[in-house]
Each structure stands twice: as structure tokens, then as C-alpha cells.
Write a protein that holds these residues in place. Sequence first.
Motif, mmCIF file in Angstrom:
data_model
loop_
_atom_site.group_PDB
_atom_site.id
_atom_site.type_symbol
_atom_site.label_atom_id
_atom_site.label_comp_id
_atom_site.label_asym_id
_atom_site.label_seq_id
_atom_site.Cartn_x
_atom_site.Cartn_y
_atom_site.Cartn_z
ATOM 1 N N LEU A 105 0.814 -1.214 0.000
ATOM 2 C CA LEU A 105 0.000 0.000 0.000
ATOM 3 C C LEU A 105 0.846 1.263 0.000
ATOM 4 O O LEU A 105 0.386 2.325 -0.407
ATOM 5 C CB LEU A 105 -0.938 0.001 1.212
ATOM 6 N N LEU A 106 2.104 1.166 0.473
ATOM 7 C CA LEU A 106 2.989 2.327 0.523
ATOM 8 C C LEU A 106 3.960 2.374 -0.648
ATOM 9 O O LEU A 106 4.720 3.333 -0.783
ATOM 10 C CB LEU A 106 3.782 2.322 1.834
ATOM 11 N N LEU A 159 -6.069 -2.752 6.904
ATOM 12 C CA LEU A 159 -7.495 -2.596 6.604
ATOM 13 C C LEU A 159 -7.710 -1.775 5.339
ATOM 14 O O LEU A 159 -8.559 -2.102 4.504
ATOM 15 C CB LEU A 159 -8.208 -1.936 7.787
ATOM 16 N N LEU A 160 -6.947 -0.707 5.194
ATOM 17 C CA LEU A 160 -7.092 0.129 4.000
ATOM 18 C C LEU A 160 -6.688 -0.628 2.742
ATOM 19 O O LEU A 160 -7.248 -0.399 1.663
ATOM 20 C CB LEU A 160 -6.251 1.400 4.143
ATOM 21 N N SER A 161 -5.728 -1.535 2.861
ATOM 22 C CA SER A 161 -5.284 -2.321 1.705
ATOM 23 C C SER A 161 -6.341 -3.318 1.251
ATOM 24 O O SER A 161 -6.253 -3.853 0.139
ATOM 25 C CB SER A 161 -3.980 -3.062 2.026
ATOM 26 N N ASP A 165 -11.358 0.692 -2.280
ATOM 27 C CA ASP A 165 -10.643 1.898 -2.721
ATOM 28 C C ASP A 165 -9.133 1.764 -2.575
ATOM 29 O O ASP A 165 -8.409 2.760 -2.673
ATOM 30 C CB ASP A 165 -11.114 3.105 -1.905
ATOM 31 N N ALA A 166 -8.652 0.540 -2.357
ATOM 32 C CA ALA A 166 -7.230 0.337 -2.057
ATOM 33 C C ALA A 166 -6.314 0.879 -3.151
ATOM 34 O O ALA A 166 -5.244 1.417 -2.854
ATOM 35 C CB ALA A 166 -6.952 -1.143 -1.824
ATOM 36 N N GLY A 167 -6.714 0.751 -4.412
ATOM 37 C CA GLY A 167 -5.866 1.230 -5.498
ATOM 38 C C GLY A 167 -5.619 2.726 -5.414
ATOM 39 O O GLY A 167 -4.474 3.191 -5.549
ATOM 40 N N ASN A 168 -6.676 3.494 -5.175
ATOM 41 C CA ASN A 168 -6.526 4.947 -5.069
ATOM 42 C C ASN A 168 -5.801 5.333 -3.782
ATOM 43 O O ASN A 168 -5.026 6.293 -3.766
ATOM 44 C CB ASN A 168 -7.897 5.623 -5.121
#
Length: 282
Positions: A105-106, A159-161, A165-168
Motif C-alpha cells: 500500500l505504501l 485494513l485500508l489495503s 478503494d485500495a488502489g486509489n
Amino acid sequence: MAIERRKIDLFGKQFIQKLVFDEDFQYDYPVSEQACFLYMLDGGIRFQFGEDSLDIPVHYSLMLNCLSGGKRIQNSETDAKAEVVIVTFHRDILQKIYEKELPELLQKPKNIVSNLSNERINSDFLIHKYIEGLLFYFENPTLVNEDILILKLKEIILLLSQTKDAGNIQVILSQLYSPTTYSFKQIIEANIFEPASIDELARKANLSVSSFKREFTKVYNDSPANYIRTKRLEKAADLLRISDKRISDIAFSCGFHDLANFTKSFHDKYETSPSNYRLEHK
């Protein structure tokens, strides 16, 4: 103004905050090497970036990075208080807790050309439960320690991954490590044959739809819809002449969402069907 503020620091820097603010609240984000995840517990906020704005209602979230100026949050309701939880991502702290390798994600996403710096998120059940966990620590600060905070930081990254919307979100967070800014033309040329709508292209350019259309007309001397449709149809015509790909595959590879729309658009431009065009030019 903020009428209630609680915060918890990690490694001497602000990590999580719980804010209650009145109808006159307004905050300009400074340019810094950090990103923020804002979750609306109550009320709503308006996120202002440049000339454009985005409303974040209750139980929605906002992800943004602060690598450029002109970002502001303010109460979206003139006669009501609002309550928000903010998680802050500092580049040096992320580097410290992920010593061996940054999570995906980073990391800079491959083959994506986008200046997106903010995203409104319709938070799912797991995000809600995560926020509830943070509220527990605000009410029980004696239970907080460095190890727990590191786990909470890693948890929100995980969780965000896993959200839709993980791609954005990856585009936004990865800019902390790969702060690349693309020109307007680079974004258009890189995405013109992707199945992206005008709204999606505007977001990749980090502009509102109205601002995007104005910039597009200034750069290309044409409307976005007409220019993009023409370029996609020209590419489709080239592929019909030189390849044996199925017509449906050609349509999708040129950015059309469905075959019926492609066939009609192609006929309007070339006054024949894609299959007849192929036969005539083989």
C-alpha cells in the motif's frame, strides 16, 4: 474552532486525534511529508482543495496527503457541531516500523499515472470497528503504550489495503515515498485507452469535473468526450486493419465499456460496422 481535542502521540509525533468542532471550524493543512485518514463520527466536513471541494458525511472517511498546499477542512453544516477521528501517517515513522520492506500500500503502483491526492471512502464494517477501538484508548489512556500504537498503525494500513478503494489509497500514500507529479497531458495520454470515465480521469488529474473540462479544452482545443471517443475509435480502426483480435476484445482494449456502445460509436464515425470495416480493409 475546536471545542474538544484529544490526541495520542507515537515517537513524539501526533498519531491519532479526536476532535469536536463547532460550525465555524476551519483548518488549513500545512505542506508536510505526511498523510491523514479522517473518519467522521458525527456531522460532516467539507474538504477544500484549490477551487474544488468534497463533502464527507457521517461514517465516511477521507484519505489525503499533504505534499502540496491549498488543502483545508471545515464544518459542512453551518448550525451543527462535527466530530472526527484523524489518523496521521508520517513518512519517517512508517519507515521506522517497516524496516525491512514497505507494505504494498505504501509502494508506488506500477503502470499507474495519476496525481490523485485525496479520496472519499465509504468506510466498511472493519473500519468502523477499528475506529471504535481507537475511541476505547481515548477513554482509557493509561492502557496506551508504544507497542499497541505500532500495532494500530499497522492495522489501519492492512485494513485500508483490503478496501475497494485500495488502489486509489495506494496512489495517495505511495507519494510519501515517490512524490511524482505528472503533467495534465501525461495523465490523459497514459489513461485515454483505459475504461475510465470523465469523472475518473478528472480524479486522476486531481481536479473536479468542471476544472478538468476547462483544462482539457485549453490543452486539446476540444471537449473531453469528443476527443477521447475519437482517439479510441481511431485506435480501434487501426487494430481492425492490422490484427485478427475479436471485435469485442478490440473494443475493451480501446476503452469502451460494452460492445453495443462501441459498435454504435464506430458506425457513427465510419458509417459502417466494425466487422464490415475489417473486411473492407483487409
